[in-house]
Design a protein around this motif. Structure first.
Motif, PDB file in Angstrom:
ATOM      1  N   PRO B  91      51.663  41.132  40.361  1.00  0.00           N
ATOM      2  CA  PRO B  91      51.798  39.791  40.255  1.00  0.00           C
ATOM      3  C   PRO B  91      50.642  39.308  41.006  1.00  0.00           C
ATOM      4  CG  PRO B  91      53.879  40.636  40.655  1.00  0.00           C
ATOM      5  CD  PRO B  91      52.824  41.714  40.909  1.00  0.00           C
ATOM      6  N   ILE B  92      49.833  38.408  40.271  1.00  0.00           N
ATOM      7  CA  ILE B  92      48.736  37.801  41.322  1.00  0.00           C
ATOM      8  C   ILE B  92      49.371  36.042  41.774  1.00  0.00           C
ATOM      9  CG2 ILE B  92      46.719  39.150  40.487  1.00  0.00           C
ATOM     10  CD1 ILE B  92      46.154  36.592  38.734  1.00  0.00           C
ATOM     11  N   LYS B  93      48.741  35.707  42.751  1.00  0.00           N
ATOM     12  CA  LYS B  93      49.137  34.266  42.829  1.00  0.00           C
ATOM     13  C   LYS B  93      47.941  33.294  42.333  1.00  0.00           C
ATOM     14  CE  LYS B  93      52.231  32.749  45.641  1.00  0.00           C
ATOM     15  NZ  LYS B  93      51.842  32.292  46.812  1.00  0.00           N
ATOM     16  N   ALA B  94      46.625  33.642  42.078  1.00  0.00           N
ATOM     17  CA  ALA B  94      45.697  32.955  41.948  1.00  0.00           C
ATOM     18  C   ALA B  94      44.513  33.728  41.290  1.00  0.00           C
ATOM     19  CB  ALA B  94      45.236  31.952  43.049  1.00  0.00           C
ATOM     20  N   ALA B  95      43.793  32.883  40.436  1.00  0.00           N
ATOM     21  CA  ALA B  95      42.681  33.407  39.720  1.00  0.00           C
ATOM     22  C   ALA B  95      41.531  32.103  39.737  1.00  0.00           C
ATOM     23  CB  ALA B  95      42.875  34.059  38.433  1.00  0.00           C
ATOM     24  N   ILE B  96      40.031  32.608  39.821  1.00  0.00           N
ATOM     25  CA  ILE B  96      39.120  31.827  39.733  1.00  0.00           C
ATOM     26  C   ILE B  96      38.058  32.284  38.852  1.00  0.00           C
ATOM     27  CG2 ILE B  96      38.242  32.429  42.096  1.00  0.00           C
ATOM     28  CD1 ILE B  96      37.725  29.015  40.969  1.00  0.00           C
ATOM     29  N   PHE B  97      37.658  31.150  37.921  1.00  0.00           N
ATOM     30  CA  PHE B  97      36.588  31.631  37.141  1.00  0.00           C
ATOM     31  C   PHE B  97      35.429  30.534  37.410  1.00  0.00           C
ATOM     32  CE2 PHE B  97      38.193  34.206  33.467  1.00  0.00           C
ATOM     33  CZ  PHE B  97      39.395  34.087  33.792  1.00  0.00           C
ATOM     34  N   ASN B  98      34.081  30.950  37.590  1.00  0.00           N
ATOM     35  CA  ASN B  98      33.131  29.941  37.520  1.00  0.00           C
ATOM     36  C   ASN B  98      32.309  30.271  36.202  1.00  0.00           C
ATOM     37  OD1 ASN B  98      32.622  28.283  40.075  1.00  0.00           O
ATOM     38  ND2 ASN B  98      33.444  30.379  40.717  1.00  0.00           N
ATOM     39  N   LEU B  99      32.480  29.786  35.165  1.00  0.00           N
ATOM     40  CA  LEU B  99      31.740  29.917  33.998  1.00  0.00           C
ATOM     41  C   LEU B  99      30.544  29.664  33.738  1.00  0.00           C
ATOM     42  CD1 LEU B  99      34.615  28.772  31.353  1.00  0.00           C
ATOM     43  CD2 LEU B  99      34.259  31.032  32.500  1.00  0.00           C
ATOM     44  N   GLY B 100      29.593  30.556  33.117  1.00  0.00           N
ATOM     45  CA  GLY B 100      27.997  30.238  32.750  1.00  0.00           C
ATOM     46  C   GLY B 100      27.546  31.298  33.344  1.00  0.00           C
ATOM     47  N   TYR B 101      26.324  31.167  34.015  1.00  0.00           N
ATOM     48  CA  TYR B 101      25.362  32.404  34.228  1.00  0.00           C
ATOM     49  C   TYR B 101      25.557  32.440  35.994  1.00  0.00           C
ATOM     50  CZ  TYR B 101      22.263  28.533  34.915  1.00  0.00           C
ATOM     51  OH  TYR B 101      21.620  27.338  35.132  1.00  0.00           O
ATOM     52  N   LEU B 102      24.961  33.683  36.400  1.00  0.00           N
ATOM     53  CA  LEU B 102      24.987  33.881  37.739  1.00  0.00           C
ATOM     54  C   LEU B 102      23.871  32.914  38.283  1.00  0.00           C
ATOM     55  CD1 LEU B 102      25.661  35.979  40.049  1.00  0.00           C
ATOM     56  CD2 LEU B 102      23.794  37.204  39.338  1.00  0.00           C
ATOM     57  N   PRO B 103      24.050  32.373  39.354  1.00  0.00           N
ATOM     58  CA  PRO B 103      23.177  31.309  40.106  1.00  0.00           C
ATOM     59  C   PRO B 103      21.909  32.252  40.558  1.00  0.00           C
ATOM     60  CG  PRO B 103      25.218  30.691  40.828  1.00  0.00           C
ATOM     61  CD  PRO B 103      25.503  32.116  40.140  1.00  0.00           C
ATOM     62  N   GLY B 104      20.997  31.779  40.208  1.00  0.00           N
ATOM     63  CA  GLY B 104      19.658  32.673  40.798  1.00  0.00           C
ATOM     64  C   GLY B 104      19.216  33.514  39.822  1.00  0.00           C
ATOM     65  N   SER B 105      19.922  34.277  38.832  1.00  0.00           N
ATOM     66  CA  SER B 105      19.642  35.215  37.895  1.00  0.00           C
ATOM     67  C   SER B 105      19.035  34.600  36.707  1.00  0.00           C
ATOM     68  CB  SER B 105      20.898  36.068  37.552  1.00  0.00           C
ATOM     69  OG  SER B 105      21.619  35.584  36.513  1.00  0.00           O
ATOM     70  N   GLU B 106      18.836  35.529  35.713  1.00  0.00           N
ATOM     71  CA  GLU B 106      18.383  35.109  34.543  1.00  0.00           C
ATOM     72  C   GLU B 106      19.518  34.468  33.682  1.00  0.00           C
ATOM     73  OE1 GLU B 106      17.697  38.126  31.314  1.00  0.00           O
ATOM     74  OE2 GLU B 106      18.061  39.698  32.504  1.00  0.00           O
ATOM     75  N   HIS B 107      19.147  33.735  32.871  1.00  0.00           N
ATOM     76  CA  HIS B 107      20.243  32.782  32.307  1.00  0.00           C
ATOM     77  C   HIS B 107      20.893  33.127  31.033  1.00  0.00           C
ATOM     78  CE1 HIS B 107      18.709  29.026  34.435  1.00  0.00           C
ATOM     79  NE2 HIS B 107      18.994  29.967  35.158  1.00  0.00           N
ATOM     80  N   SER B 108      20.425  34.377  30.487  1.00  0.00           N
ATOM     81  CA  SER B 108      20.908  35.001  29.165  1.00  0.00           C
ATOM     82  C   SER B 108      21.965  35.682  29.262  1.00  0.00           C
ATOM     83  CB  SER B 108      19.690  36.139  28.859  1.00  0.00           C
ATOM     84  OG  SER B 108      19.570  37.323  29.798  1.00  0.00           O
ATOM     85  N   ILE B 109      22.504  36.066  30.665  1.00  0.00           N
ATOM     86  CA  ILE B 109      23.737  36.850  30.766  1.00  0.00           C
ATOM     87  C   ILE B 109      24.617  35.678  31.210  1.00  0.00           C
ATOM     88  CG2 ILE B 109      25.018  38.614  32.073  1.00  0.00           C
ATOM     89  CD1 ILE B 109      22.391  39.834  32.457  1.00  0.00           C
ATOM     90  N   VAL B 110      25.654  35.359  30.215  1.00  0.00           N
ATOM     91  CA  VAL B 110      26.619  34.202  30.511  1.00  0.00           C
ATOM     92  C   VAL B 110      28.007  34.731  30.129  1.00  0.00           C
ATOM     93  CG1 VAL B 110      24.891  32.411  30.008  1.00  0.00           C
ATOM     94  CG2 VAL B 110      26.342  33.148  28.207  1.00  0.00           C
ATOM     95  N   THR B 111      28.961  33.996  30.441  1.00  0.00           N
ATOM     96  CA  THR B 111      30.477  34.310  30.094  1.00  0.00           C
ATOM     97  C   THR B 111      30.509  33.887  28.648  1.00  0.00           C
ATOM     98  OG1 THR B 111      31.165  32.002  30.983  1.00  0.00           O
ATOM     99  CG2 THR B 111      31.464  34.015  32.527  1.00  0.00           C
TER     100      THR B 111
END
Lengths: 190, 190
Positions: B91-111
């Motif tokens: 069991p886990i207590k929390a999860a976090i998502f930052n949706l979108g692309y990796l800051p500082g990388s190419e923007h083609s790889i996104v969630t």
């Protein structure tokens, strides 16, 4: 940790913003719950100006204040909140609105988009930098969605340099539960 | 009082939810900021499972953890968050998502909406009652609005008896700033 429900979050924002000695506005006195809560926060050296267009609400609010020995630090005014500047000229730290109808009364007397927006605009003028206006938006009644949409259009257009506008809403609930719009004044508006 | 900005409110929710000894998930490790923050919260007896599909992110996250002596309480996994159940069974207590692309990388790889929703669904199963999943929704990039809308449709449909879904958004800002969707599990889902 729990996500704070709408009324709990509203009270937390008010309690964190208002200190003893402040002037504040309850734009929709209703049954006086928020007026009394604010009167406790501002204490005997502060003041609450509470507005309502219904005699029944004014009386209920006065009674609640008197029962809690809070009547000296509050003025209850039988008039619409769009006339706030007729009664209040000093800077205020916070204002609260509960949009919709008076709980327990007939549902034909409701807040209206034009006067609500007029009041918010005037209260933004009166507000201290760092002060907050909180609107609890009930929108399940007739005309409620129209008021909600006009208000959202108005606040979404406020310049972000001067006002931060937060929408706080539980989005998976049935029956049009209320949500919060909170405005924090960052700078005096031009 | 100030209205908490999006990243500040995210951290406050995590800090109030997670205690030492907990297991938690960083669904989008990125540059490892949230992974390291969570690793401090869970302490040496807890554990963070951090996922990312980019080697560059996995390396950056491992480096950040090592530099802060937090690497023992975290596992960084080069795989998509939709595969969380391959790696996490407790069991886990929390999860976090930052949706979108990796800051500082190419923007083609996104969630992507499909895998994001699959991951949220699996994490809801793994989540403790009282636990929280937080999604920071960046939606300014190509495909961002589609992911946002599909995700909102999915979470708005979660049954309110089991999950509270809060949307926390500053609505008068230019340039598509991120907003928060926070899910609090109230009961085990049927």
């Amino acid at each position: 940790m729990k996500l704070q429900r709408v009324l709990q979050y509203t009270k937390a924002l008010l309690a964190d913003t208002v200190v003893a000695g402040d002037s504040v506005v309850d734009a929709t006195a209703g049954n006086g719950h928020d007026t009394a809560f604010l009167a406790e926060l501002v204490g005997s050296k502060g003041h609450v100006y509470a507005f309502d267009v219904q005699q029944q609400a004014v009386e209920a609010t006065k009674l609640r204040l008197a029962e809690n020995q809070l009547d000296k630090q509050a003025t209850v005014i039988l008039d619409g909140h769009q006339n706030v500047k007729k009664y209040v000229s000093e800077p205020i730290k916070a204002a609260i609105f509960n949009l919709g109808y008076l709980p327990g009364s007939e549902h034909s007397i409701v807040t209206k988009p034009g006067t609500t927006i007029e009041a918010v605009s005037d209260l933004l003028d009166l507000l201290h930098v760092g002060g907050m206006i909180i609107l609890v938006v009930y929108h399940g009644h007739e005309g409620g969605k129209d008021e909600r949409d006009k208000l959202l259009a108005y606040v979404s257009d406020l310049p972000q340099k001067y006002v931060h506008v937060l929408r706080y809403e539980f989005i998976n609930q049935k029956n049009d539960p209320p949500f919060i719009i909170a405005l924090e004044k960052m700078k005096d508006l031009p």
